[in-house]
Design an enzyme around this catalytic site. Structure first.
Site, PDB file in Angstrom:
ATOM      1  N   GLY A  44      34.156  46.059  46.348  1.00 56.22           N
ATOM      2  CA  GLY A  44      35.403  46.570  45.797  1.00 56.22           C
ATOM      3  C   GLY A  44      35.089  47.628  44.752  1.00 56.22           C
ATOM      4  O   GLY A  44      34.019  47.583  44.139  1.00 56.22           O
ATOM      5  N   GLN A  49      36.149  53.458  37.836  1.00 58.97           N
ATOM      6  CA  GLN A  49      34.696  53.227  37.876  1.00 58.97           C
ATOM      7  C   GLN A  49      33.927  54.466  38.331  1.00 58.97           C
ATOM      8  O   GLN A  49      32.698  54.514  38.200  1.00 58.97           O
ATOM      9  CB  GLN A  49      34.358  52.055  38.797  1.00 58.97           C
ATOM     10  CG  GLN A  49      34.815  50.707  38.243  1.00 58.97           C
ATOM     11  CD  GLN A  49      34.329  49.588  39.130  1.00 58.97           C
ATOM     12  OE1 GLN A  49      34.954  49.282  40.131  1.00 58.97           O
ATOM     13  NE2 GLN A  49      33.193  48.992  38.787  1.00 58.97           N
ATOM     14  N   CYS A  91      29.497  43.087  38.740  1.00 54.33           N
ATOM     15  CA  CYS A  91      30.338  44.278  38.616  1.00 54.33           C
ATOM     16  C   CYS A  91      29.433  45.507  38.599  1.00 54.33           C
ATOM     17  O   CYS A  91      28.434  45.538  37.882  1.00 54.33           O
ATOM     18  CB  CYS A  91      31.139  44.191  37.320  1.00 54.33           C
ATOM     19  SG  CYS A  91      32.156  45.634  37.012  1.00 54.33           S
ATOM     20  N   LEU A  92      29.780  46.522  39.386  1.00 54.13           N
ATOM     21  CA  LEU A  92      28.955  47.735  39.435  1.00 54.13           C
ATOM     22  C   LEU A  92      28.903  48.430  38.073  1.00 54.13           C
ATOM     23  O   LEU A  92      27.940  49.140  37.780  1.00 54.13           O
ATOM     24  CB  LEU A  92      29.500  48.701  40.489  1.00 54.13           C
ATOM     25  CG  LEU A  92      29.414  48.218  41.947  1.00 54.13           C
ATOM     26  CD1 LEU A  92      30.087  49.221  42.875  1.00 54.13           C
ATOM     27  CD2 LEU A  92      27.975  47.980  42.362  1.00 54.13           C
ATOM     28  N   HIS A 133      39.676  41.244  40.424  1.00 51.85           N
ATOM     29  CA  HIS A 133      38.616  41.902  39.652  1.00 51.85           C
ATOM     30  C   HIS A 133      38.913  43.402  39.513  1.00 51.85           C
ATOM     31  O   HIS A 133      38.814  43.971  38.423  1.00 51.85           O
ATOM     32  CB  HIS A 133      37.263  41.665  40.350  1.00 51.85           C
ATOM     33  CG  HIS A 133      36.091  42.301  39.670  1.00 51.85           C
ATOM     34  ND1 HIS A 133      35.100  41.574  39.060  1.00 51.85           N
ATOM     35  CD2 HIS A 133      35.744  43.608  39.506  1.00 51.85           C
ATOM     36  CE1 HIS A 133      34.209  42.418  38.537  1.00 51.85           C
ATOM     37  NE2 HIS A 133      34.570  43.649  38.811  1.00 51.85           N
ATOM     38  N   GLU A 134      39.305  44.038  40.631  1.00 51.31           N
ATOM     39  CA  GLU A 134      39.556  45.490  40.606  1.00 51.31           C
ATOM     40  C   GLU A 134      40.846  45.821  39.851  1.00 51.31           C
ATOM     41  O   GLU A 134      40.916  46.841  39.147  1.00 51.31           O
ATOM     42  CB  GLU A 134      39.613  46.064  42.023  1.00 51.31           C
ATOM     43  CG  GLU A 134      38.388  45.797  42.898  1.00 51.31           C
ATOM     44  CD  GLU A 134      37.055  46.101  42.238  1.00 51.31           C
ATOM     45  OE1 GLU A 134      37.012  46.949  41.324  1.00 51.31           O
ATOM     46  OE2 GLU A 134      36.058  45.462  42.617  1.00 51.31           O
ATOM     47  N   HIS A 137      40.150  46.033  36.305  1.00 50.29           N
ATOM     48  CA  HIS A 137      39.584  47.350  35.942  1.00 50.29           C
ATOM     49  C   HIS A 137      40.693  48.355  35.670  1.00 50.29           C
ATOM     50  O   HIS A 137      40.645  49.104  34.689  1.00 50.29           O
ATOM     51  CB  HIS A 137      38.717  47.900  37.078  1.00 50.29           C
ATOM     52  CG  HIS A 137      37.294  47.415  37.058  1.00 50.29           C
ATOM     53  ND1 HIS A 137      36.465  47.578  35.970  1.00 50.29           N
ATOM     54  CD2 HIS A 137      36.546  46.782  37.995  1.00 50.29           C
ATOM     55  CE1 HIS A 137      35.271  47.052  36.244  1.00 50.29           C
ATOM     56  NE2 HIS A 137      35.296  46.562  37.471  1.00 50.29           N
TER      57      HIS A 137
HETATM   58 NI    NI Z   1      33.783  45.567  38.540  1.00 50.83          NI
END
Ligand code: NI
Length: 180
Positions: A44, A49, A91-92, A133-134, A137
């Site tokens: 995702g 991001q 998380c990236l 999660h997204e 963000h």
């Molecule tokens: Ni993340």
């Protein structure tokens, strides 16, 4: 096109994303989001991001039995939720950090697809997990915000490293004159 991932320490990860209003010019951006997500082996990705201030996210969990296609969600709003589950998340934007996060198991989501069509739908399982999660963000929330002060201590040094790295990268971009 693969774009650099914005990591912890950049203010764009802490602000509320702007709504998508023009759906006619987001096609390339969506492609870049998928390219970047696949390159980084995420499932995702939220637009902020990669430094884009828009309420837009992509998900691909087609490697599971649960879902067989990639998905695009814009202008997301959770209207209801139910149950509770605990799953380890990464998380990236927080490389090398993973821990258990408790979230509702099912959600009802109001959103628009990539054509701007209004949809309200229920999601469960991994899809509900990735979406939450997204969506966090896009609301300027990251998974570390769920840690207790005591748990937070454990990640303090790593977060400081990430903040320093993000600052250096921003300065480098300034000196090269390509602030995006
Ligand atoms: Ni993340």
């Amino acid at each position: 096109m693969v774009r650099p991932i914005i990591t912890y320490g950049d203010p764009i990860l802490s602000k509320l994303a702007k709504p998508v209003s023009d759906f006619s010019c987001i096609e390339d951006l969506i492609q870049d989001m998928f390219d970047t997500m696949y390159e980084e082996e995420g499932i995702g990705l939220a637009a902020n991001q990669i430094g884009i201030d828009l309420n837009l996210l992509v998900v691909d969990i087609s490697h599971t039995e649960e879902w067989d296609e990639s998905m695009v969600f814009a202008n997301v709003e959770i209207t209801d939720f139910n149950g509770e589950s605990v799953i380890e998340e990464g998380c990236l934007s927080l490389p090398e950090i993973r821990f258990d996060v408790t979230r509702p198991e099912e959600i009802v989501l109001k959103y628009q697809d990539q054509t701007g069509k209004q949809i309200e739908s229920e999601f469960g399982g991994l899809m509900a997990r990735v979406l939450q999660h997204e969506i966090d963000h896009l609301n300027g929330v990251m998974m570390i915000d769920y840690l207790s002060p005591l748990q937070f201590q454990q990640y303090k040094n790593r977060l400081q490293e990430l903040t320093n790295r993000q600052k250096e990268e921003t300065q480098e971009q300034f000196s090269r004159g390509i602030v995006l």
